[in-house]
Design a protein around this motif. Structure first.
Motif, short mmCIF file in Angstrom:
data_model
loop_
_atom_site.label_atom_id
_atom_site.label_comp_id
_atom_site.label_asym_id
_atom_site.label_seq_id
_atom_site.Cartn_x
_atom_site.Cartn_y
_atom_site.Cartn_z
N HIS A 270 10.51 -3.23 0.07
CA HIS A 270 10.81 -2.90 1.47
C HIS A 270 10.27 -1.51 1.77
O HIS A 270 10.51 -0.56 1.02
CB HIS A 270 12.33 -2.91 1.72
CG HIS A 270 12.70 -2.38 3.08
ND1 HIS A 270 13.28 -1.14 3.26
CD2 HIS A 270 12.54 -2.91 4.30
CE1 HIS A 270 13.47 -0.95 4.55
NE2 HIS A 270 13.04 -2.00 5.21
N ILE A 271 9.52 -1.42 2.87
CA ILE A 271 8.96 -0.14 3.29
C ILE A 271 9.66 0.29 4.57
O ILE A 271 9.64 -0.42 5.58
CB ILE A 271 7.44 -0.26 3.52
CG1 ILE A 271 6.75 -0.71 2.23
CG2 ILE A 271 6.86 1.07 3.98
CD1 ILE A 271 5.27 -1.00 2.40
N SER A 273 10.42 1.67 8.03
CA SER A 273 9.56 1.86 9.19
C SER A 273 9.65 3.28 9.75
O SER A 273 8.80 3.70 10.53
CB SER A 273 9.91 0.84 10.28
OG SER A 273 11.28 0.94 10.63
N SER A 278 9.42 3.35 0.07
CA SER A 278 9.40 1.98 -0.43
C SER A 278 10.51 1.80 -1.47
O SER A 278 10.75 2.69 -2.29
CB SER A 278 8.04 1.64 -1.04
OG SER A 278 7.75 2.49 -2.13
N PRO A 303 5.37 -8.02 1.32
CA PRO A 303 6.43 -7.04 1.60
C PRO A 303 7.59 -7.63 2.42
O PRO A 303 7.43 -8.63 3.13
CB PRO A 303 5.70 -5.98 2.42
CG PRO A 303 4.63 -6.75 3.13
CD PRO A 303 4.19 -7.83 2.17
N SER A 305 9.35 -6.82 5.53
CA SER A 305 8.88 -5.96 6.61
C SER A 305 9.54 -6.33 7.92
O SER A 305 9.60 -7.51 8.29
CB SER A 305 7.35 -6.09 6.72
OG SER A 305 6.87 -5.55 7.92
N GLN A 324 -0.78 -4.70 12.43
CA GLN A 324 -0.37 -4.25 11.10
C GLN A 324 -1.46 -4.61 10.08
O GLN A 324 -1.35 -5.61 9.35
CB GLN A 324 0.96 -4.90 10.71
CG GLN A 324 2.11 -4.63 11.66
CD GLN A 324 2.62 -3.20 11.55
OE1 GLN A 324 2.46 -2.54 10.52
NE2 GLN A 324 3.25 -2.73 12.60
N ILE A 327 -0.41 -5.35 6.43
CA ILE A 327 0.23 -6.66 6.23
C ILE A 327 -0.82 -7.76 6.28
O ILE A 327 -0.81 -8.69 5.47
CB ILE A 327 1.33 -6.88 7.30
CG1 ILE A 327 2.47 -5.91 7.06
CG2 ILE A 327 1.81 -8.33 7.29
CD1 ILE A 327 3.54 -5.93 8.13
#
Length: 359
Positions: A270-271, A273, A278, A303, A305, A324, A327
């Motif tokens: 998980h990154i 936002s 991460s 990911p 996201s 993105q 992605i």
């Protein structure tokens, strides 16, 4: 002009994002010198629109190294073949290759992965369809932005709905009230799946993705016995609980002789936002380790996201890729590895032979 030397130089070129060469893929179809310059025709058994400019640059460098600067007319096209399926099952008119997307467990992002793989494959230049086989919880119409549309009918066949990005979509969600529960036993589910597949007028698809429900039940059994499947993809998260069920899905495909093209690890990281931090919420490299243990490829680590979730809810997968690029790159690489795996399978020549009827 030394055409053989140019051909040798071109055949030695490595295709971007692979370890393959133009020679190993037999991609160089024609080289000829005309009054307006050098004409080169390349043909691939997998979509290459996403790396077309890179291929063109490599070709130009190789030709200039051989003969100096000259006008080059480069033609790049694909010829995606129909590949082998289970013995004794006929392929479907209008569909070259069927890819089953499965998971042993619900909630791992299988439908999201299906929608985004299909979107990536379409952007790579392939003709793509999606069959929503999760009859209890059809979500592909929403994810692909066609929930408000209905399939047309022609000659007692359904015409799949075409999304704005060109993907052909068929789902039970088009035919029943979305707020109404589908309360069907196994035989009805199996019959519905076959009707959605065989009674739809698919239009010259290179790849048809089938989004399967979780588990290893009636739908999966119908898939293995009645439907010509080129191969499968298993989606999991790195979490141990999900991996246990993913192993069951892989074991099921082995038992019914459907090859596994690879494992996709979803929600791998998980990154944030806001800050970009991460975090491996569900653990690390579970899908990678599973793929290694079972000796199948790891197609990608996708990911967890917020933009992906929002795009699936809003049916804006194409806009997601445009907004993105990181992605898009992950899904495109996964889809490309999948297309390469399909191209490596033996081709199906059954349509070239007449049917033999014993009376």
């Amino acid at each position: 002009m030394n055409i053989p030397a140019i051909q040798s130089a071109l055949e030695a070129l490595v295709i971007p994002a692979t370890q393959r060469t133009l020679g190993s893929e037999k991609a160089v179809q024609n080289i000829s010198q005309n009054s307006d310059g050098l004409h080169i025709d390349l043909q691939f058994g997998f979509p290459v629109a996403h790396i077309g400019s890179d291929i063109a640059n490599l070709v130009q460098e190789a030709v200039f190294a051989q003969i100096g600067e000259t006008d080059i007319h480069l033609s790049i096209h694909t010829d995606i073949a129909t590949h082998k399926v289970q013995p004794g099952i006929q392929t479907i008119k209008g569909v070259k290759n069927i890819i089953a997307v499965a998971s042993g467990k619900g909630g791992v992002g299988k439908s999201t992965t299906t929608a985004n793989l299909a979107t990536a494959m379409a952007k790579m230049g392939a003709r793509v369809g999606v069959l929503d086989a999760d009859l209890y919880g059809p979500s592909q119409p929403t994810m692909l932005g066609v929930a408000e549309r209905k399939p047309d009918q022609k000659s007692q066949k359904l015409i799949p709905v075409t999304a704005d990005n060109g993907i052909q979509v068929m789902s039970i969600g088009f035919l029943v009230d979305t707020d109404q529960a589908v309360v069907w036993r196994g035989p009805m589910l199996s019959q519905a799946l076959q009707q959605l597949l065989f009674q739809s007028e698919w239009d010259d698809l290179d790849y048809l993705f089938i989004d399967l429900p979780p588990g290893t039940g009636d739908i999966q059994l119908t898939l293995s016995q009645k439907i010509p499947v080129t191969g499968s993809v298993v989606v999991t998260t790195p979490q141990d609980i999900a991996l246990i069920d993913a192993r069951k899905a892989i074991d099921m495909f082995h038992k019914v002789n459907i090859p596994i093209f690879g494992v996709l690890e979803n929600m791998s990281v998980h990154i944030c936002s806001n800050c970009g931090h991460s975090e491996a919420i569900f653990g690390s490299d579970g899908g990678k380790n599973l793929a290694a243990k079972l000796n199948v490829p790891l197609l990608g680590q996708l990911p967890l996201s917020l933009p992906v979730r929002e795009a699936m809810d809003n049916g804006t997968a194409t806009a997601l890729f445009e907004q993105q690029p990181q992605i898009e790159a992950v899904y495109t690489q996964a889809a490309f590895q999948l297309a390469l795996a399909v191209s490596d399978k033996g081709k199906d020549f059954s349509s070239r032979f007449p049917k033999i009827v014993v009376e």
